[in-house]
Design a protein around this motif. Structure first.
Motif, PDB file in Angstrom:
ATOM      1  N   UNK A 159     -51.429  78.787 -24.017  1.00 13.55           N
ATOM      2  CA  UNK A 159     -52.054  77.856 -24.954  1.00 13.55           C
ATOM      3  C   UNK A 159     -51.889  76.439 -24.427  1.00 13.55           C
ATOM      4  N   UNK A 160     -52.809  75.580 -24.833  1.00 15.87           N
ATOM      5  CA  UNK A 160     -52.714  74.157 -24.498  1.00 15.87           C
ATOM      6  C   UNK A 160     -53.280  73.357 -25.657  1.00 15.87           C
ATOM      7  N   UNK A 161     -52.576  72.317 -26.046  1.00 12.56           N
ATOM      8  CA  UNK A 161     -53.041  71.382 -27.055  1.00 12.56           C
ATOM      9  C   UNK A 161     -53.263  70.054 -26.352  1.00 12.56           C
ATOM     10  N   UNK A 162     -54.455  69.497 -26.515  1.00 15.01           N
ATOM     11  CA  UNK A 162     -54.833  68.284 -25.800  1.00 15.01           C
ATOM     12  C   UNK A 162     -54.726  67.070 -26.702  1.00 15.01           C
ATOM     13  N   UNK A 203     -55.756  81.333 -24.309  1.00 12.80           N
ATOM     14  CA  UNK A 203     -56.227  82.386 -23.412  1.00 12.80           C
ATOM     15  C   UNK A 203     -55.324  83.598 -23.571  1.00 12.80           C
ATOM     16  N   UNK A 204     -55.941  84.755 -23.693  1.00 17.06           N
ATOM     17  CA  UNK A 204     -55.203  86.017 -23.652  1.00 17.06           C
ATOM     18  C   UNK A 204     -55.649  86.769 -22.411  1.00 17.06           C
ATOM     19  N   UNK A 250     -61.803  77.910 -26.632  1.00 21.16           N
ATOM     20  CA  UNK A 250     -61.638  76.468 -26.459  1.00 21.16           C
ATOM     21  C   UNK A 250     -62.247  75.779 -27.677  1.00 21.16           C
ATOM     22  N   UNK A 251     -61.474  74.923 -28.337  1.00 18.77           N
ATOM     23  CA  UNK A 251     -61.913  74.275 -29.574  1.00 18.77           C
ATOM     24  C   UNK A 251     -61.850  72.760 -29.420  1.00 18.77           C
TER      25      UNK A 251
END
Length: 108
Positions: free
Chosen positions: A35-38, A46-47, A57-58
């Motif tokens: 996971x990534x939080x921007x 991503x799994x 992607x949100x």
């Protein structure tokens, strides 16, 4: 929850749980996650799957999302599982199973 609420309020943990649940319901098998939080906004989850991978992607500020579903059919046909996953994610993200999806299919 409205479409914009579902996406606008997304966080990495909620999206990861969503992907884990829908992947399992679709009959696919998750083996790893990232996971990534921007900053200031946006989330990617991503799994990795036994069958390949799914990425979500949100862009919370625009209430937009993209979903990448990749499955391999080398040892078994996983196409129906990928389609089921697409419907489940569309329903979860938009409160509808009628989201517009664009497909690219390559077979060999």
């Amino acid at each position: 929850m409205t479409t914009t609420d579902a996406i606008a309020s997304s966080t990495a943990p909620t999206l990861l749980q969503l992907l884990q649940t829908t992947v399992q319901t679709a009959g696919l098998t998750a083996v790893a996650e990232a996971t990534a939080t921007f900053s200031p906004q946006g989330v990617s989850v991503v799994l990795l799957l036994e069958e390949s991978h799914v990425a979500l992607h949100v862009w919370t500020e625009y209430c937009k999302a993209t979903v990448d579903i990749h499955v391999c059919d080398y040892q078994q046909d996983n196409y129906a599982k990928a389609q089921k996953l697409a419907v489940l994610l569309a329903s979860a993200l938009t409160d509808s199973d009628r989201a517009q999806w664009h497909y690219l299919e390559i077979t060999g």
